[in-house]
Design an enzyme around this catalytic site. Sequence first.
Site, short mmCIF file in Angstrom:
data_model
loop_
_atom_site.label_atom_id
_atom_site.label_comp_id
_atom_site.label_asym_id
_atom_site.label_seq_id
_atom_site.Cartn_x
_atom_site.Cartn_y
_atom_site.Cartn_z
N ARG A 18 0.82 -1.21 0.00
CA ARG A 18 0.00 0.00 0.00
C ARG A 18 0.85 1.26 0.00
NH1 ARG A 18 -0.86 4.74 2.72
NH2 ARG A 18 -0.37 3.65 4.67
N ASP A 19 1.54 1.55 1.08
CA ASP A 19 2.26 2.82 1.20
C ASP A 19 3.47 2.88 0.30
OD1 ASP A 19 2.42 5.37 2.29
OD2 ASP A 19 3.87 4.76 3.81
N HIS A 210 5.50 4.35 12.50
CA HIS A 210 5.65 4.30 11.04
C HIS A 210 6.61 5.41 10.63
CE1 HIS A 210 3.87 3.88 6.85
NE2 HIS A 210 4.47 5.06 6.77
N HIS A 212 9.46 7.15 7.82
CA HIS A 212 10.09 7.29 6.50
C HIS A 212 11.55 7.66 6.74
CE1 HIS A 212 6.46 7.61 3.67
NE2 HIS A 212 6.03 7.13 4.83
N CYS A 243 6.85 10.31 -0.23
CA CYS A 243 5.79 11.11 0.39
C CYS A 243 5.47 12.29 -0.52
CB CYS A 243 6.22 11.60 1.77
SG CYS A 243 4.99 12.69 2.51
N ASN A 252 9.77 4.55 2.70
CA ASN A 252 9.64 4.05 4.06
C ASN A 252 10.94 3.37 4.48
OD1 ASN A 252 6.40 4.02 4.55
ND2 ASN A 252 6.86 3.53 2.43
#
Length: 309
Positions: A18-19, A210, A212, A243, A252
């Site tokens: 997903r991310d 979470h 980055h 991002c 990430n």
Amino acid sequence: MCLTNLPSKIVICEVGPRDGLQNEKIDLTVEQKVELIERAVTAGIKIIEVGSFVNPKAVPQMADTDQVVRMLEKVPDVEYRALIFNLKGLKRVEDCGLTKAKLTVSASRTHCLRNMNKTPEAAVQSFEECSAYASEHGIVLSGAISTSFGCSLEGTVPFAQVVSVAKCLRRLGITEISLSDTTGMANPRQVYEYCVAVQQELPDVSWTLHFHNTRGLGLANVLAGMQAGISRFDACFAGIGGCPFAPGASGNIATEDLLNMCREMQIDTGVDLEQYLELGYLVEKYLGGQRSSALLRAGTCQALVADRQ
């Protein structure tokens, strides 16, 4: 240096499907996405974010999440979850057979007002219908607070704003919340202080971090979180992604980098690092070119020593 309060074991949630993929220019096929997810699970991942149910015009890379979920060979003891923003997304979660969904809201008032025309607290209030529906239909909701440590529009986000949003999520019945360093602006001292304080404010919440790796502090921030008592972390295969709110941001933290750090520190993850390295190389093959994972470039310490013997 004396490291204290380190956990003997941590739980990693793989957010690459997903991310990670939502920020990549190359759109993988449904079959490729399924292969990456299933290989992560085979390596030992127990929580995985398989995609998101959002407006496909806004995030076209996630338009096929329904198909991906339906094609997966799901393993019984693995948690498969997806990101949503509203009741429509939650119903899509239910329709394809998932039982876990994540709601997200920004801690930055400036960012939230600009993107949702609401304060963070008002945005969470709009999730009430999702909470009611989830409760009635046996779906578990978790929450994520983006820009928890810093915002590209606002700068450092005060802890008071973060805990205010967290308490709003808790009032919806959500007991699992992620503090997300969306823009990669966190530093280890701030992470430690925020994590200690938020656990004191809401001790019945299960916290996830979470990060980055935008400014190279991703794993340092993980270590600070561990020392503050956190044992759940999001990570992303090959360190892909980025991002949209932080120009030039890297992805990430790489799952294989986190796995390697934990193995060297004798912290159990339950995940096979060598299998994850192969997964990381496959991700790079599908997307083209190298990503931000250090371990995919250097290999493990054990492999280096073995090669020289």
